[in-house]
Structure formats: structure tokens, C-alpha cells
Design a protein around this motif. Structure first.
Motif, PDB file in Angstrom:
ATOM      1  N   HIS A   1       0.802  -1.227   0.000  1.00  0.00           N
ATOM      2  CA  HIS A   1       0.000   0.000   0.000  1.00  0.00           C
ATOM      3  C   HIS A   1       0.836   1.279   0.000  1.00  0.00           C
ATOM      4  CE1 HIS A   1      -4.165  -1.774   1.224  1.00  0.00           C
ATOM      5  NE2 HIS A   1      -3.753  -2.153   0.031  1.00  0.00           N
ATOM      6  N   ASP A   2       2.112   1.181  -0.311  1.00  0.00           N
ATOM      7  CA  ASP A   2       2.865   2.387  -0.644  1.00  0.00           C
ATOM      8  C   ASP A   2       2.434   2.861  -2.029  1.00  0.00           C
ATOM      9  OD1 ASP A   2       4.220   2.558   1.695  1.00  0.00           O
ATOM     10  OD2 ASP A   2       6.146   1.830   0.923  1.00  0.00           O
ATOM     11  N   ILE A   3       2.718   4.126  -2.324  1.00  0.00           N
ATOM     12  CA  ILE A   3       2.281   4.736  -3.587  1.00  0.00           C
ATOM     13  C   ILE A   3       3.510   5.106  -4.408  1.00  0.00           C
ATOM     14  CG2 ILE A   3       1.073   6.705  -4.639  1.00  0.00           C
ATOM     15  CD1 ILE A   3      -0.557   6.800  -1.927  1.00  0.00           C
ATOM     16  N   PHE A   4       3.518   4.714  -5.673  1.00  0.00           N
ATOM     17  CA  PHE A   4       4.540   5.178  -6.610  1.00  0.00           C
ATOM     18  C   PHE A   4       3.991   6.377  -7.381  1.00  0.00           C
ATOM     19  CE2 PHE A   4       6.108   0.730  -6.301  1.00  0.00           C
ATOM     20  CZ  PHE A   4       7.423   1.010  -5.963  1.00  0.00           C
ATOM     21  N   MET A   5       4.851   7.386  -7.581  1.00  0.00           N
ATOM     22  CA  MET A   5       4.471   8.525  -8.418  1.00  0.00           C
ATOM     23  C   MET A   5       5.583   8.819  -9.407  1.00  0.00           C
ATOM     24  SD  MET A   5       3.375  12.445  -7.436  1.00  0.00           S
ATOM     25  CE  MET A   5       4.925  13.294  -7.719  1.00  0.00           C
ATOM     26  N   THR A   6       5.239   8.999 -10.660  1.00  0.00           N
ATOM     27  CA  THR A   6       6.241   9.336 -11.670  1.00  0.00           C
ATOM     28  C   THR A   6       6.727  10.759 -11.405  1.00  0.00           C
ATOM     29  OG1 THR A   6       4.480  10.042 -13.182  1.00  0.00           O
ATOM     30  CG2 THR A   6       5.292   7.807 -13.439  1.00  0.00           C
ATOM     31  N   ARG A   7       8.040  10.948 -11.478  1.00  0.00           N
ATOM     32  CA  ARG A   7       8.590  12.277 -11.224  1.00  0.00           C
ATOM     33  C   ARG A   7       9.466  12.780 -12.367  1.00  0.00           C
ATOM     34  NH1 ARG A   7      13.862  11.719  -9.418  1.00  0.00           N
ATOM     35  NH2 ARG A   7      13.802  13.960  -9.025  1.00  0.00           N
ATOM     36  N   ILE A   8       9.593  11.983 -13.425  1.00  0.00           N
ATOM     37  CA  ILE A   8      10.345  12.391 -14.617  1.00  0.00           C
ATOM     38  C   ILE A   8       9.527  12.038 -15.850  1.00  0.00           C
ATOM     39  CG2 ILE A   8      12.442  12.017 -15.991  1.00  0.00           C
ATOM     40  CD1 ILE A   8      13.940  11.441 -13.407  1.00  0.00           C
ATOM     41  N   GLY A   9       9.433  12.962 -16.799  1.00  0.00           N
ATOM     42  CA  GLY A   9       8.665  12.715 -18.033  1.00  0.00           C
ATOM     43  C   GLY A   9       7.195  12.993 -17.816  1.00  0.00           C
ATOM     44  N   SER A  10       6.395  11.939 -17.736  1.00  0.00           N
ATOM     45  CA  SER A  10       4.958  12.087 -17.452  1.00  0.00           C
ATOM     46  C   SER A  10       4.789  12.237 -15.941  1.00  0.00           C
ATOM     47  CB  SER A  10       4.183  10.870 -17.974  1.00  0.00           C
ATOM     48  OG  SER A  10       4.348  10.726 -19.361  1.00  0.00           O
ATOM     49  N   VAL A  11       4.979  13.440 -15.468  1.00  0.00           N
ATOM     50  CA  VAL A  11       5.022  13.699 -14.027  1.00  0.00           C
ATOM     51  C   VAL A  11       3.634  13.586 -13.396  1.00  0.00           C
ATOM     52  CG1 VAL A  11       5.520  15.460 -12.284  1.00  0.00           C
ATOM     53  CG2 VAL A  11       7.066  15.154 -14.236  1.00  0.00           C
ATOM     54  N   GLY A  12       3.567  12.968 -12.205  1.00  0.00           N
ATOM     55  CA  GLY A  12       2.345  13.004 -11.413  1.00  0.00           C
ATOM     56  C   GLY A  12       1.403  11.833 -11.578  1.00  0.00           C
TER      57      GLY A  12
ATOM     58  N   PHE B   1      12.974   0.075  -7.660  1.00  0.00           N
ATOM     59  CA  PHE B   1      12.487   1.131  -8.547  1.00  0.00           C
ATOM     60  C   PHE B   1      13.581   2.148  -8.845  1.00  0.00           C
ATOM     61  CE2 PHE B   1      11.771   2.479  -4.266  1.00  0.00           C
ATOM     62  CZ  PHE B   1      11.810   3.872  -4.232  1.00  0.00           C
ATOM     63  N   TYR B   2      13.427   2.780  -9.996  1.00  0.00           N
ATOM     64  CA  TYR B   2      14.401   3.733 -10.523  1.00  0.00           C
ATOM     65  C   TYR B   2      14.104   5.126  -9.973  1.00  0.00           C
ATOM     66  CZ  TYR B   2      17.541   5.703 -14.107  1.00  0.00           C
ATOM     67  OH  TYR B   2      18.561   6.334 -14.762  1.00  0.00           O
ATOM     68  N   VAL B   3      15.063   6.032 -10.133  1.00  0.00           N
ATOM     69  CA  VAL B   3      14.924   7.396  -9.641  1.00  0.00           C
ATOM     70  C   VAL B   3      13.805   8.164 -10.350  1.00  0.00           C
ATOM     71  CG1 VAL B   3      16.582   8.393 -11.267  1.00  0.00           C
ATOM     72  CG2 VAL B   3      16.261   9.446  -8.989  1.00  0.00           C
ATOM     73  N   SER B   4      13.350   7.672 -11.486  1.00  0.00           N
ATOM     74  CA  SER B   4      12.246   8.335 -12.200  1.00  0.00           C
ATOM     75  C   SER B   4      10.928   8.215 -11.451  1.00  0.00           C
ATOM     76  CB  SER B   4      12.088   7.739 -13.600  1.00  0.00           C
ATOM     77  OG  SER B   4      11.903   6.336 -13.534  1.00  0.00           O
ATOM     78  N   LEU B   5      10.901   7.386 -10.397  1.00  0.00           N
ATOM     79  CA  LEU B   5       9.719   7.231  -9.555  1.00  0.00           C
ATOM     80  C   LEU B   5      10.021   7.723  -8.144  1.00  0.00           C
ATOM     81  CD1 LEU B   5       8.596   3.606 -10.515  1.00  0.00           C
ATOM     82  CD2 LEU B   5       7.773   5.760 -11.481  1.00  0.00           C
ATOM     83  N   ALA B   6       8.998   8.303  -7.518  1.00  0.00           N
ATOM     84  CA  ALA B   6       9.079   8.619  -6.097  1.00  0.00           C
ATOM     85  C   ALA B   6       8.217   7.614  -5.346  1.00  0.00           C
ATOM     86  CB  ALA B   6       8.593  10.039  -5.837  1.00  0.00           C
ATOM     87  N   LEU B   7       8.660   7.217  -4.165  1.00  0.00           N
ATOM     88  CA  LEU B   7       7.894   6.317  -3.322  1.00  0.00           C
ATOM     89  C   LEU B   7       7.256   7.138  -2.202  1.00  0.00           C
ATOM     90  CD1 LEU B   7       7.205   3.291  -2.756  1.00  0.00           C
ATOM     91  CD2 LEU B   7       9.095   3.332  -1.112  1.00  0.00           C
ATOM     92  N   ILE B   8       5.944   7.040  -2.065  1.00  0.00           N
ATOM     93  CA  ILE B   8       5.196   7.803  -1.062  1.00  0.00           C
ATOM     94  C   ILE B   8       4.613   6.819  -0.062  1.00  0.00           C
ATOM     95  CG2 ILE B   8       3.264   9.380  -0.691  1.00  0.00           C
ATOM     96  CD1 ILE B   8       3.697  10.326  -3.623  1.00  0.00           C
TER      97      ILE B   8
END
Length: 407
Positions: A80-91, A104-111
Motif C-alpha cells: 500500500h505504498d504509492i509510486f508517483m512518476t517524477r520524470i517525463g509524465s510527471v504526477g 524502482f528507478y529514480v524516475s519514480l518517487a515512493l510515497i
């Protein structure tokens, strides 16, 4: 301030919830982490490795070793953690629904949500107000555009302080999203059924009988040239400098209008009688014409329901509907696309000529069998269209809920 910015509660609420929502920064209700910066050494099997292209379904064909995972990840994704794209198609966000280890790669943020419902936060981040905040904090001059981890933490969002309200909102949108996925699977299944039918209702190359047939039909199909069963008619463009030739009531199609829909009945541009009479465009009969693009995407097709004409990017097929079933020919014609492309030529762009279109070969059964095949394929195409419309409608409802259930 606009009325929308002043609101302290959403427009649409579950019964019994009346408290104002509080504005919080994302970092105050979640822990935000980056992925690894270096490209890992991939292996054939191991820990799944996610990047931006995997965010929609959280599945990937890339893997790293357990050792790399332990060495590189201080923060490991949890259920139930959330991944969010932070590079390219942001959000773009998605919620993790597995306890299996994920890299996961740096292009994703883990929330990692804290003291807030995970599904609620996931959909809150998808809401228009949150997406606007994400957009404001995104570095647009970078290529590709990106948002830094610290900026993600500064995102301002209005949050319900009632955990039960959070859970109800999250569960509703989760059910809506699963329903959309179910409808999409049904659409994919229908497309697969149609693909199978097309391969079995028409003879394979070099064959004169299809794999499956309607009862009582046993005769070989007859090989014919397209030009012998339909009139092949090109198009034309009236002079664009003469205003009298345009904005009339005669449909005039261009290739960019063809391909998404099986039927067309109104063009983007119209010409006048004068435009028709003073150009090489020909008036084609509705219900008896298959528009066939001969350039800029060769082989795109549509059945024209009302009278109209085309520009010179077409070699349209006009049939005698007492001898050829139009839906049968449309369905069969789609299998001719590769042959048409092979026969095309041109240095600037590929184009197939009127002469070459007439030479295209196809196998034809009796008119009665054509109609049976055409009717069957039309029914499944109608089902596909209805399913697409259903998905569009449900997606619009979900979008509306994202606007109304959040501040």
C-alpha cells in the motif's frame, strides 16, 4: 481567491461527514523517497525493477538480484505504498498491492502514507487540485520535465481528518477503477474474438475455403481483382483560393479523418456544388462506398453512410450492393492493407495508384455467404463500439468524482 480555492470541504460528500478539510503539505502525511540513480545490472529473474513505463500496472520484465536490492535500497516499498512518476509524465500514481519486494528507478518517487488511508491518498494525488499543485512544482525547462523529491513534499493538499471518510472515498474510487479495468478486459476479449474470426472466416493465402463456414456452404471462393467487383474512384481538391468552392453542404473527406470509426457520415470540411464541378472530386454514393486511403497511412478504411467526396488521398471503392455485401468487403478489405502497402511507391511519400488498387486480389464467396459473414462481423463490431462507449462513459464518471470528492 476563487470560490474553488476558498472551499474547505468537497462538493460531494458521504452522508454524516460535515467537518472542514485541513490544508497539509504532503511531507506532513507521508514519507517520500527516491529510487536508485544508477542503471542496475539486469538479470533474467529476481526482484522486479520498475520505472516510469511500468507505473500503470506495476509490472515489468526487468529484474535485479536480491543482493543488489539489499545493497541499493535503504527504503524498500511496502504493501500500500504509492509510486508517483517524477520524470517525463510527471504526477501519475499507482498503489502497491503486493508484499513481494519491488525495486524502482529514480524516475519514480515512493510515497509512504502516515496516519492517512493509502487509497484515499492515492486518489487525492490524482485529483485535479493535486495535479495542479504537482504541475506548479514541476521543472518544465528540464528535458524531460521533472519534479524533485523535496518539491513533492511541499505539495499543498486539503485532507479530510476523518479516517472513515478517507476510507469510504478510497474504496469508492478503487471499485470504480477496478470496474473500468474489467470493462477494458472485456473489450480486449472482444477484439481477440474478432481477430480470430477474421483469420478463420476468410481463406488463408493460397487457400479457397475458410477454416469455418456457415452450414450448407461448401463451394470454393473465387479469386477476383478488386477492380472487377468495385469501381475504384479517386478524389480531388477544389481551389482553396476560391471561397465559392467551400463551406457548402457536400462532405469532403481527407485521410486524417479515416481510421478510428467504421462509419462516417459528416466530414470536417464541406465543399459547394461549384467546388465539386470545378475539381476532380467525384460525388460518391452513401451506403455503397468504402473510403480507402491511398497515401498518408495507406489502407485506412471507413464505410461512408451519406453522399460525399474526398481529396486525392483516396482510392475509394463503390459497389453494386445487389452483388457485394459492403460490410463483408470492408472486413475483407482490411486484410488487404499489407498488400496495398507493398504495391505503393513514391520518393516523397508512399502512395498506391488507382491502377494498383484495381489489381488487388481477394477471394469472394456467394452473395448469400457474404451477407452472413458481414452480419456476423458487424454484430461483433457493434459490441466493440458499445464497449468502448461504456468505458468512455465510466471514465468520465470517475473523472467527475475526482473533481467533486476532493477539495
Amino acid at each position: 481567491m476563487s470560490n474553488k480555492e476558498e472551499r474547505k470541504a468537497p462538493v460531494l460528500r458521504f452522508k454524516g461527514f460535515t467537518d472542514d478539510w485541513e490544508q497539509r503539505k504532503l511531507k506532513n502525511i507521508a514519507i517520500i523517497s527516491d529510487g536508485i540513480h544508477q542503471t542496475p545490472n539486469y538479470v533474467n529473474k529476481g526482484i522486479m525493477f520498475l520505472s516510469v513505463e511500468n507505473i500503470l500496472n506495476l509490472k515489468s520484465k526487468k529484474y535485479i538480484t536480491s543482493q543488489d536490492f539489499e545493497n541499493n535500497y535503504k527504503t524498500k516499498p511496502l504493501f500500500h505504498d504509492i509510486f508517483m512518476t517524477r520524470i517525463g509524465s510527471v504526477g501519475v500514481t499507482n498503489i502497491l498491492e503486493t508484499n513481494k519486494p519491488i525495486a524502482f528507478y529514480v524516475s519514480l518517487a515512493l510515497i509512504h502514507p502516515q496516519h492517512v488511508s493509502a487509497y484515499y491518498l492515492n486518489y487525492l494525488l490524482k485529483s485535479p487540485s493535486s495535479q495542479k499543485e504537482i504541475w506548479k512544482r514541476t521543472l518544465h525547462i528540464a528535458f524531460p520535465k521533472k519534479i524533485n523529491k523535496d518539491e513533492i513534499g511541499k505539495i499543498n493538499i486539503k485532507v479530510s481528518q476523518n479516517k472513515q471518510e478517507q476510507i469510504k472515498i478510497g474504496n469508492l474510487l478503487k471499485k470504480m477503477e477496478k470496474f473500468i479495468s474489467l470493462q477494458q478486459r472485456k473489450l480486449n476479449e472482444l477484439k481477440e474474438v474478432k481477430k480470430t474470426l477474421l483469420s478463420q472466416l476468410f481463406p488463408s493465402k493460397g487457400q479457397y475455403r475458410p477454416i469455418i463456414r456457415f452450414k450448407k456452404f461448401t463451394n470454393k471462393w473465387t479469386k477476383r481483382k478488386l477492380g472487377n467487383i468495385a469501381k475504384i474512384i479517386g478524389g480531388g481538391t477544389p481551389s482553396t483560393s476560391n471561397h465559392d468552392y467551400w463551406n457548402g453542404n457536400i462532405n469532403w473527406y481527407s485521410p486524417t479523418e479515416i481510421g478510428n470509426n467504421i462509419f462516417v457520415n459528416s466530414s470536417n470540411k464541406k465543399i459547394s456544388i461549384k467546388g465539386l464541378n470545378n475539381s476532380s472530386a467525384k460525388l460518391l454514393p452513401g451506403g455503397k462506398t468504402i473510403l480507402f486511403t491511398s497515401r498518408a497511412g495507406i489502407g485506412n478504411m471507413a464505410i461512408m453512410l451519406t453522399d460525399g467526396c474526398t481529396n486525392q488521398g483516396f482510392q475509394s471503392w463503390v459497389i453494386d450492393d445487389t452483388k457485394i455485401d459492403i460490410y463483408f468487403l470492408y472486413s475483407l478489405g482490411r486484410l488487404l492493407k499489407h498488400d496495398a502497402i507493398r504495391q505503393a511507391s513514391g520518393s516523397t511519400f508512399l502512395e498506391i495508384s488507382n491502377k494498383e488498387v484495381k489489381k488487388l486480389l481477394l477471394e469472394i464467396p456467394s452473395f448469400t455467404e457474404q451477407k452472413l459473414i458481414g452480419n456476423m462481423l458487424r454484430k461483433i463490431d457493434d459490441d466493440i463500439v458499445r464497449q468502448k462507449e461504456r468505458i468512455i462513459l465510466i471514465t468520465k464518471i470517475k473523472k467527475n468524482l475526482l473533481q467533486k470528492l476532493f477539495v
